[in-house]
Write a protein that holds these residues in place. Structure first.
Motif, PDB file in Angstrom:
ATOM      1  N   SER A 292       0.835  -1.201   0.000  1.00 47.63           N
ATOM      2  CA  SER A 292       0.000   0.000   0.000  1.00 47.63           C
ATOM      3  C   SER A 292       0.871   1.253   0.000  1.00 47.63           C
ATOM      4  CB  SER A 292      -0.917   0.008   1.230  1.00 47.63           C
ATOM      5  OG  SER A 292      -0.149  -0.035   2.424  1.00 47.63           O
ATOM      6  N   GLY A 293       0.372   2.309  -0.620  1.00 47.12           N
ATOM      7  CA  GLY A 293       1.103   3.565  -0.642  1.00 47.12           C
ATOM      8  C   GLY A 293       2.129   3.638  -1.759  1.00 47.12           C
ATOM      9  N   ASN A 294       2.984   4.641  -1.684  1.00 42.85           N
ATOM     10  CA  ASN A 294       4.003   4.844  -2.720  1.00 42.85           C
ATOM     11  C   ASN A 294       5.416   4.806  -2.148  1.00 42.85           C
ATOM     12  OD1 ASN A 294       3.842   7.221  -1.273  1.00 42.85           O
ATOM     13  ND2 ASN A 294       4.153   8.545  -3.060  1.00 42.85           N
ATOM     14  N   GLU A 295       5.563   4.220  -0.945  1.00 44.56           N
ATOM     15  CA  GLU A 295       6.875   4.135  -0.313  1.00 44.56           C
ATOM     16  C   GLU A 295       7.296   2.687  -0.097  1.00 44.56           C
ATOM     17  OE1 GLU A 295       7.099   8.297   2.275  1.00 44.56           O
ATOM     18  OE2 GLU A 295       7.072   6.354   3.295  1.00 44.56           O
TER      19      GLU A 295
ATOM     20  N   THR B 195      14.532   4.407   2.520  1.00 38.88           N
ATOM     21  CA  THR B 195      13.139   4.541   2.089  1.00 38.88           C
ATOM     22  C   THR B 195      13.088   5.128   0.687  1.00 38.88           C
ATOM     23  OG1 THR B 195      12.333   4.882   4.345  1.00 38.88           O
ATOM     24  CG2 THR B 195      10.902   5.603   2.558  1.00 38.88           C
TER      25      THR B 195
ATOM     26  N   CYS C 156      10.614   6.623  -2.109  1.00 36.61           N
ATOM     27  CA  CYS C 156       9.285   7.190  -2.343  1.00 36.61           C
ATOM     28  C   CYS C 156       9.131   7.441  -3.839  1.00 36.61           C
ATOM     29  CB  CYS C 156       9.112   8.494  -1.565  1.00 36.61           C
ATOM     30  SG  CYS C 156       7.506   9.285  -1.824  1.00 36.61           S
TER      31      CYS C 156
END
Length: 235
Positions: free
Chosen positions: A165-168, A206, A208
Motif C-alpha cells: 500500500s502507498g508509494n513508499e 526509504t 518514495c
C-alpha cells in the motif's frame, strides 16, 4: 480469529470463489502476521502450510551454492505461496522471505490438496495463477539477461508497489542489489538517475515514488507482460 467472507475477499484468488466455497475455506485457514525479514521456507524444506496474502509482499529467492542470490518472483494479495504443492511436490526449490510486512491466510497443505481435488473452480483458479507466476518467473529471467539495470530497477519498484500500500518502499540499495542479482554500485547509479529526474526520492533506506507514470515509461515491457497476465485471472 473467526474468518468471514469479507476477510477472504481481501485475497484476489479467494475472492473469486462462490460463497459456499469461501465458507468451506474459512474453516481451514488462520490469519497470520508476517514481518520483514521473516523466512517462511528454506530451499528443500518440506512445506507444512501455504499462504494467501492479503497485505505485505513475499519474495521468492534462488540461493546459489556460493551464497549469491537473486529474486525470481514476488507474491502479494493477487496470489498464493505454495505452487509446488499443485504439481505434487512437497518442497520449495527456493527461499521464501518477507519483503513487506502484512498478513496472510495460512492453510495446512493437506487442506489445500483436499480442496484442490474436490473443487473444480478452486482448482482452475489456482492453476491459472500458477501460469501467471510462471510468466513472472520466466519474464524475470529474460529481463535480467537482456535489459539494463535501470529498467530492471523500475520493473522491480512497480511490481513491489502493486503489492504494497502507498508509494513508499522501505528497502536499502544493498538489499535491492541482492534481489536483482547485481552489484550495489549499479543500483546506486540507477537510483541516483531516477532521483535526479524526480521520479523517485531516496533517503535512509526509504524509496518514495514521486511519479509512477514516468516510472512506467522508463520501465521495459516485462512489467506490463506480468501485469496483464495477473489481470487476466482477476478480471
Amino acid at each position: 480469529m473467526n474468518i468471514n467472507f469479507n476477510n477472504l475477499s481481501d485475497n484476489f484468488l479467494l475472492s473469486l470463489l462462490s460463497s459456499d466455497e469461501q465458507a468451506t475455506i474459512s474453516s481451514a485457514v488462520k490469519l497470520a502476521s508476517v514481518n520483514v525479514g521473516e523466512i517462511i521456507c528454506e530451499p528443500g524444506a518440506k512445506l507444512e502450510y501455504v499462504y494467501f496474502p492479503i497485505s505485505g509482499m513475499f519474495s521468492l529467492l534462488y540461493i546459489l551454492e556460493n551464497g549469491g542470490s537473486a529474486e525470481i518472483g514476488v507474491i502479494g494479495k493477487e496470489g498464493f505461496v505454495g505452487v509446488p504443492i499443485l504439481l505434487g511436490g512437497e518442497t520449495m526449490s527456493h527461499q521464501v522471505i518477507i519483503q513487506g510486512s502484512g498478513e496472510a491466510f495460512r492453510m495446512p497443505v493437506y487442506h489445500l490438496t483436499k480442496l484442490f481435488n474436490q473443487s473444480i473452480s478452486f482448482r482452475n483458479i489456482l492453476l491459472h495463477y500458477m501460469q501467471a507466476l510462471m510468466t513472472q518467473i520466466s519474464q524475470t529471467a529474460v529481463c535480467n539477461s537482456h535489459h539494463k539495470i535501470d529498467q530492471r530497477l523500475c520493473r522491480w519498484l512497480l511490481l513491489s508497489l502493486d503489492r504494497l500500500s502507498g508509494n513508499e518502499l522501505c528497502m536499502t540499495q544493498e538489499l535491492i542489489s541482492i534481489m536483482l542479482g547485481v552489484r550495489r554500485e549499479g543500483i546506486t547509479s540507477a537510483a541516483s538517475n531516477l532521483q535526479k529526474e524526480k521520479i523517485i526520492d531516496y533517503s535512509r533506506g526509504t524509496i518514495c515514488v514521486l511519479d509512477r507514470h514516468r516510472l512506467e515509461e522508463r520501465c521495459c515491457e516485462c512489467y506490463e507482460v506480468v501485469k496483464k497476465r495477473i489481470f487476466s485471472i482477476i478480471f
